[in-house]
Design an enzyme around this catalytic site. Structure first.
Site, PDB file in Angstrom:
ATOM      1  N   HIS A 201       0.818  -1.213   0.000  1.00 22.93           N
ATOM      2  CA  HIS A 201       0.000   0.000   0.000  1.00 22.93           C
ATOM      3  C   HIS A 201       0.850   1.259   0.000  1.00 22.93           C
ATOM      4  O   HIS A 201       1.893   1.342   0.643  1.00 22.93           O
ATOM      5  CB  HIS A 201      -0.938   0.009   1.205  1.00 22.93           C
ATOM      6  CG  HIS A 201      -0.239  -0.120   2.529  1.00 22.93           C
ATOM      7  ND1 HIS A 201       0.292   0.953   3.194  1.00 22.93           N
ATOM      8  CD2 HIS A 201       0.022  -1.205   3.302  1.00 22.93           C
ATOM      9  CE1 HIS A 201       0.833   0.556   4.320  1.00 22.93           C
ATOM     10  NE2 HIS A 201       0.685  -0.751   4.422  1.00 22.93           N
ATOM     11  N   ASP A 202       0.414   2.220  -0.790  1.00 21.50           N
ATOM     12  CA  ASP A 202       0.984   3.567  -0.840  1.00 21.50           C
ATOM     13  C   ASP A 202       2.381   3.629  -1.452  1.00 21.50           C
ATOM     14  O   ASP A 202       3.052   4.657  -1.354  1.00 21.50           O
ATOM     15  CB  ASP A 202       1.003   4.219   0.554  1.00 21.50           C
ATOM     16  CG  ASP A 202      -0.379   4.237   1.195  1.00 21.50           C
ATOM     17  OD1 ASP A 202      -1.249   4.955   0.668  1.00 21.50           O
ATOM     18  OD2 ASP A 202      -0.589   3.528   2.191  1.00 21.50           O
TER      19      ASP A 202
ATOM     20  N   GLY B 190       5.045  -1.034   2.577  1.00 23.24           N
ATOM     21  CA  GLY B 190       4.178   0.130   2.510  1.00 23.24           C
ATOM     22  C   GLY B 190       4.935   1.442   2.516  1.00 23.24           C
ATOM     23  O   GLY B 190       5.961   1.590   3.180  1.00 23.24           O
TER      24      GLY B 190
END
Length: 262
Positions: A121-122, A139
């Site tokens: 994520h991200d 992440g």
């Protein structure tokens, strides 16, 4: 109409351009947008909200736009954005973003992403990168343009990898890797600059010499980080087109939050 294999399942809420191809047993969910000329291999899963641009090739069994593997995630409508002309090989997994960051995982253009790569994520992945088999970005990792991540290499959450850097096979990256550098190992060590990569990208001999001088100031002169930054800044105006390379390195050092690999 897009060329969709009869065994594929495409949600009515997905938007596919007319020249998209979807292979057998693929699953395209609601909120997925796919641009012209992109090909989705068999058994792929694409979950929205996500955008996949033009002329991408996604090989079989990739899973893109999955929910983030973050215990804080509570079903918020975060996104995955993938640009144009990327090649994504088998069994890659790309997660959407989280509200603890910008809410968007981003992949730029013209990237070569080999089998079993994971983008958590991200992650913010630039343009023209190469991620070899089983590379894993945790992440919030940022990777600059033209960087290369070796096979079986893991990058710790919140780390940054600078433009034109190269991370060797099976490296353990727990600090930021400055632009232009070659690193490898566990613990991570800096071996020098990515001279061959710079030559391939058209850097002049003088610009490569400047990058070597910046590496020397940062790693070989025994200077503190602040003194090294001052010495690097003093090199401005010495090499044609070199000031942009100096700014690239100095901006990266100023933005580093985990400390640099030294």
């Amino acid at each position: 109409m897009a060329l969709i294999h009869p065994t594929a399942i495409v949600d009515p809420g997905a938007e596919l351009a007319a020249t998209v191809q979807v292979g057998p047993y693929a699953l395209i969910g609601a909120g997925v947008r796919i641009g012209e000329g992109t090909r989705i291999g068999g058994h792929c899963t694409l979950e929205g909200p996500m955008t996949l641009g033009r002329d991408n090739v996604v090989h079989p069994h990739a899973a893109l736009g999955c929910a983030p593997q973050d215990k804080k995630y509570a079903g918020e409508p975060t996104e995955l954005h993938i640009g144009d002309r990327n090649t994504i090989f088998q069994f890659c997994t790309f997660s959407r973003g989280t509200t603890q960051d910008a809410g968007v995982t981003r992949v730029g253009d013209d990237n070569w992403i080999m089998a079993y790569v994971h983008l958590a994520h991200d992650v913010q992945l630039g343009h023209h990168t190469i991620l070899a088999n089983n590379a894993t970005l945790a992440g919030h990792v940022h990777v600059g343009d033209w960087a290369i991540v070796g096979g079986l290499t893991g990058v710790h959450q919140f780390c940054k990898v600078g433009a034109h850097a190269i991370l060797g096979f099976q490296s353990h990256v727990s600090q930021d890797v400055p632009p232009f550098m070659t690193v490898s190992g566990n613990p991570l060590s800096v071996a020098g600059i990515n001279a061959e990569g710079l030559r391939r990208r058209g850097f002049s001999r003088e610009r490569i010499g400047l990058v070597k001088q910046m590496h020397k100031l940062l790693y070989r002169e025994g200077l503190t980080l602040e003194k090294a930054r001052e010495a690097i800044a003093a090199l401005k105006g010495m090499v044609e087109d070199g000031d942009a390379d100096i700014d690239t390195l100095l901006s990266f050092l100023a933005a580093s939050t985990r400390g640099i690999a030294r």
